[in-house]
Design a protein around this motif. Structure first.
Motif: not given
Length: 396
Positions: A114-115, A166
């Motif tokens: 997700w980052w 996230a």
């Protein structure tokens, strides 16, 4: 200078000469591929493969922020040229914007962390707004600035959905997606209210266009934006009688609009009946959501799919079929196969909304295959138009 600009524009590969070309083609191909992948996941044919957010989260997010936003990008990047009288985005900047969209789609599909996916995903709507806003600011065209506000709100809705991914928060994900859906419906209500009666009048050779009722147009727009706000706050995730009147009033308002636009001869023109049928799905979906909110035993997912598949998908297919003809210098006579594409899409939404109650697997499969075939037909018929020069030799 005009001759120099023309020479430079004609030197650009045709696919990158104007925004509708790459984004309509990529959006249609993605629509067909994404729904086939979703069907494969539902049928258990893709074991061991999980996109970012899981298949359900991916499906919810990507059909809006992947498919629909690509079409919005193509439409706005093309329309802003008409609004401002200045050349639209083209060449390497347009290619870079398209690659940014594609990178986000690959990040989601391949299950990127997700980052990494979040920055790529959230970069696209502001980049789109920047290019559109720059053209508007250069000619100080204030009346179209609300388009930038819609793109900003879509970015915020996407950020809410990404925050849900996230943090594994299902409520945030659904709230962001539903808020974006109602923003899209608000945009389509605004654009549809302008172009559907105009296209109907021009397509049938009528002497006058049905006059707009500003009070109705404004009420539908504001009411739909209100649904976007309520959805972002999580207040429409579960059917509740409190929102039933708003759904019902909006549905009735759209039906009234459609009744005023009616013309018995539109059924002989595929580019017209496809628009009117798609708009009818929006009205019926809102009335269905009112029924679900009042506890009439109707699952909210059914009218939601009438809205997304029949309303949003149907309007997109009809609009890109028409816009692509005009902006490639062709007469407004679509390939004969497009009538089949429009019919397949409407068969698909009928299966998704009605058949699934009795035959769930067959209904879902038929709906997915009809949707995929409809957009594949568009890509097949219009792909050569989009990657080749205009037939009249003009840039764009």
């Amino acid at each position: 200078m005009l001759l120099l600009d023309r020479r430079l524009l004609l030197a650009i590969p045709p696919l990158w000469r104007l925004g509708f070309r790459p984004f309509f083609l990529a959006g249609a191909l993605f629509a067909a591929l994404a729904i086939v992948l979703w069907l494969g996941a539902l049928l258990g044919l893709l074991p061991g493969w999980q996109p970012l957010g899981g298949w359900l989260g991916w499906h919810r997010h990507e059909m809006l922020f992947g498919f629909v936003l690509a079409i919005i990008a193509g439409f706005l990047l093309t329309a802003v040229q008409n609004w401002t009288g200045r050349p639209g985005l083209s060449g390497k900047p347009l290619c870079a914007l398209a690659m940014l969209w594609l990178a986000a789609r690959l990040a989601w599909l391949l299950g990127a962390p997700w980052w990494l996916a979040v920055p790529v995903e959230l970069a696209f709507p502001p980049a789109l707004a920047w290019f559109i806003g720059l053209s508007l600011w250069q000619v100080r065209q204030v009346r179209n600035y609300p388009v930038l506000l819609v793109l900003l709100l879509l970015t915020l809705a996407d950020a809410l959905a990404m925050a849900g991914i996230a943090s594994a928060n299902e409520t945030w994900l659904r709230s962001g997606v539903l808020a974006a859906l109602w923003l899209v419906v608000a945009l389509m209500s605004l654009i549809g209210g302008r172009v559907i009666p105009f296209f109907t009048q021009r397509g049938l050779g009528r002497s006058a266009q049905v006059a707009a009722w500003p009070w109705l147009d404004n009420a539908l727009l504001l009411g739909t934006l209100g649904l976007a706000v309520l959805s972002a706050a999580g207040l429409t995730l579960q059917p509740t009688p409190a929102v039933a009147p708003l759904f019902g009033i909006l549905g009735a308002g759209h039906l009234l609009r459609l009744w005023r636009w009616r013309d018995g001869d539109l059924w002989r023109v595929p580019l017209l009946w496809s628009l009117h049928l798609a708009y009818a799905w929006i009205a019926l979906a809102l009335l269905g959501l009112a029924g679900a909110a009042m506890g009439l035993g109707l699952a909210a997912s059914l009218p939601l799919h009438a809205l997304t598949v029949g309303g949003v998908g149907g309007l997109i297919l009809a609009m890109i079929a028409r816009v692509s003809l005009g902006h490639t210098g062709r007469a407004l006579n679509p390939p004969a196969a497009m009538a089949w594409a429009f019919a397949l899409l409407n068969l698909g939404v009928t299966a998704r909304v009605f058949l699934v109650a009795w035959l769930p697997v067959a209904g879902l499969s038929l709906a997915a295959l009809c949707w995929g075939a409809a957009f594949a037909l568009f890509a097949w018929c219009y792909g050569p138009m989009l990657w080749r020069p205009r037939v009249d030799g003009q840039p764009g």
